[in-house]
Motif scaffolding. Sequence first.
Motif, mmCIF file in Angstrom:
data_model
loop_
_atom_site.group_PDB
_atom_site.id
_atom_site.type_symbol
_atom_site.label_atom_id
_atom_site.label_comp_id
_atom_site.label_asym_id
_atom_site.label_seq_id
_atom_site.Cartn_x
_atom_site.Cartn_y
_atom_site.Cartn_z
ATOM 1 N N HIS A 76 42.293 41.348 49.558
ATOM 2 C CA HIS A 76 42.461 42.759 49.210
ATOM 3 C C HIS A 76 41.299 43.260 48.347
ATOM 4 C CE1 HIS A 76 46.391 43.206 50.933
ATOM 5 N NE2 HIS A 76 46.853 42.176 50.245
ATOM 6 N N GLY A 77 40.931 42.492 47.339
ATOM 7 C CA GLY A 77 39.879 42.905 46.425
ATOM 8 C C GLY A 77 38.523 42.361 46.783
ATOM 9 N N GLY A 78 38.402 41.757 47.942
ATOM 10 C CA GLY A 78 37.111 41.251 48.375
ATOM 11 C C GLY A 78 36.562 40.167 47.464
ATOM 12 N N GLY A 79 37.454 39.372 46.841
ATOM 13 C CA GLY A 79 36.986 38.326 45.944
ATOM 14 C C GLY A 79 36.483 38.864 44.623
ATOM 15 N N TYR A 80 36.941 40.036 44.236
ATOM 16 C CA TYR A 80 36.504 40.700 43.006
ATOM 17 C C TYR A 80 37.716 40.928 42.124
ATOM 18 C CZ TYR A 80 33.362 43.624 40.252
ATOM 19 O OH TYR A 80 32.562 44.128 39.259
ATOM 20 N N THR A 81 37.567 40.730 40.831
ATOM 21 C CA THR A 81 38.682 40.952 39.908
ATOM 22 C C THR A 81 38.318 41.987 38.854
ATOM 23 O OG1 THR A 81 40.272 39.859 38.446
ATOM 24 C CG2 THR A 81 38.033 39.044 38.373
ATOM 25 N N VAL A 82 39.298 42.782 38.472
ATOM 26 C CA VAL A 82 39.127 43.793 37.433
ATOM 27 C C VAL A 82 40.207 43.557 36.389
ATOM 28 C CG1 VAL A 82 39.226 46.274 36.927
ATOM 29 C CG2 VAL A 82 38.139 45.486 39.028
ATOM 30 N N ARG A 83 39.820 43.624 35.120
ATOM 31 C CA ARG A 83 40.769 43.414 34.026
ATOM 32 C C ARG A 83 40.700 44.579 33.047
ATOM 33 N NH1 ARG A 83 43.117 38.691 33.866
ATOM 34 N NH2 ARG A 83 42.363 37.030 35.218
ATOM 35 N N VAL A 84 41.871 44.933 32.522
ATOM 36 C CA VAL A 84 41.975 45.931 31.458
ATOM 37 C C VAL A 84 42.634 45.224 30.282
ATOM 38 C CG1 VAL A 84 42.986 48.125 30.737
ATOM 39 C CG2 VAL A 84 42.164 47.850 33.086
ATOM 40 N N ASP A 85 41.928 45.113 29.180
ATOM 41 C CA ASP A 85 42.411 44.389 27.997
ATOM 42 C C ASP A 85 42.873 42.981 28.355
ATOM 43 O OD1 ASP A 85 41.854 46.592 26.381
ATOM 44 O OD2 ASP A 85 43.861 47.418 26.599
ATOM 45 N N GLY A 86 42.152 42.325 29.256
ATOM 46 C CA GLY A 86 42.443 40.949 29.632
ATOM 47 C C GLY A 86 43.517 40.779 30.685
ATOM 48 N N LYS A 87 44.183 41.860 31.082
ATOM 49 C CA LYS A 87 45.225 41.775 32.114
ATOM 50 C C LYS A 87 44.657 42.273 33.431
ATOM 51 C CE LYS A 87 48.958 42.263 28.871
ATOM 52 N NZ LYS A 87 49.943 43.159 28.304
ATOM 53 N N GLU A 88 44.962 41.533 34.497
ATOM 54 C CA GLU A 88 44.388 41.869 35.790
ATOM 55 C C GLU A 88 44.952 43.180 36.334
ATOM 56 O OE1 GLU A 88 43.327 40.030 40.162
ATOM 57 O OE2 GLU A 88 44.572 38.855 38.796
ATOM 58 N N LEU A 89 44.027 44.040 36.759
ATOM 59 C CA LEU A 89 44.359 45.274 37.462
ATOM 60 C C LEU A 89 44.160 44.979 38.936
ATOM 61 C CD1 LEU A 89 44.870 48.384 37.593
ATOM 62 C CD2 LEU A 89 42.391 48.652 37.395
ATOM 63 N N HIS A 90 45.226 45.033 39.717
ATOM 64 C CA HIS A 90 45.117 44.720 41.143
ATOM 65 C C HIS A 90 44.319 45.827 41.825
ATOM 66 C CE1 HIS A 90 46.200 42.839 44.907
ATOM 67 N NE2 HIS A 90 46.521 44.027 45.373
ATOM 68 N N VAL A 91 43.191 45.444 42.431
ATOM 69 C CA VAL A 91 42.329 46.388 43.141
ATOM 70 C C VAL A 91 42.218 45.976 44.593
ATOM 71 C CG1 VAL A 91 40.982 47.010 41.102
ATOM 72 C CG2 VAL A 91 40.195 45.152 42.564
ATOM 73 N N MET A 92 41.856 46.929 45.422
ATOM 74 C CA MET A 92 41.694 46.662 46.842
ATOM 75 C C MET A 92 40.494 47.453 47.345
ATOM 76 S SD MET A 92 44.466 47.056 49.911
ATOM 77 C CE MET A 92 44.202 48.748 50.386
ATOM 78 N N ARG A 93 39.694 46.801 48.170
ATOM 79 C CA ARG A 93 38.559 47.477 48.792
ATOM 80 C C ARG A 93 38.992 47.997 50.152
ATOM 81 N NH1 ARG A 93 32.391 45.502 48.455
ATOM 82 N NH2 ARG A 93 31.547 47.586 48.644
#
Length: 134
Positions: A76-93
Amino acid sequence: MSRLTRRQALGAVAGAAAGLAVAGAAPGLPASDASAAPHTADASAAPAPPAAFDEVYKGRRIQGGPKHGGGHHDHHGGGYTVRVDGKELHVMRNADGTWISVVNHYETFATPRAVARAAVVELQGAALVPLDLS
């Protein structure tokens, strides 16, 4: 005398754009030739991976970078991770190269950094609750 409303004008423009899309032509662009040779995948045409980032935005730490370690939902995220204050924000490309998140699911963004910034604005100081996709 009847007057054209904004809604009617927008409907007419949307209808014309849809008609052009179905016809295969867009204003200012040549129509595609359906009889042309089939498109072959070109590795150089693949979008470049997004740049990593680590910053404080509106008092929240946002980070993004390549995801390390495999997971069921990595595609979903193309092997990329995004975090807000250390918690993962699920992203999708998306197929068109834009990005969305669970916080802004109906709004697309050009980069994961833009997705993270928009999530911070939308959260309005609330904590991000991790999404359990298992």
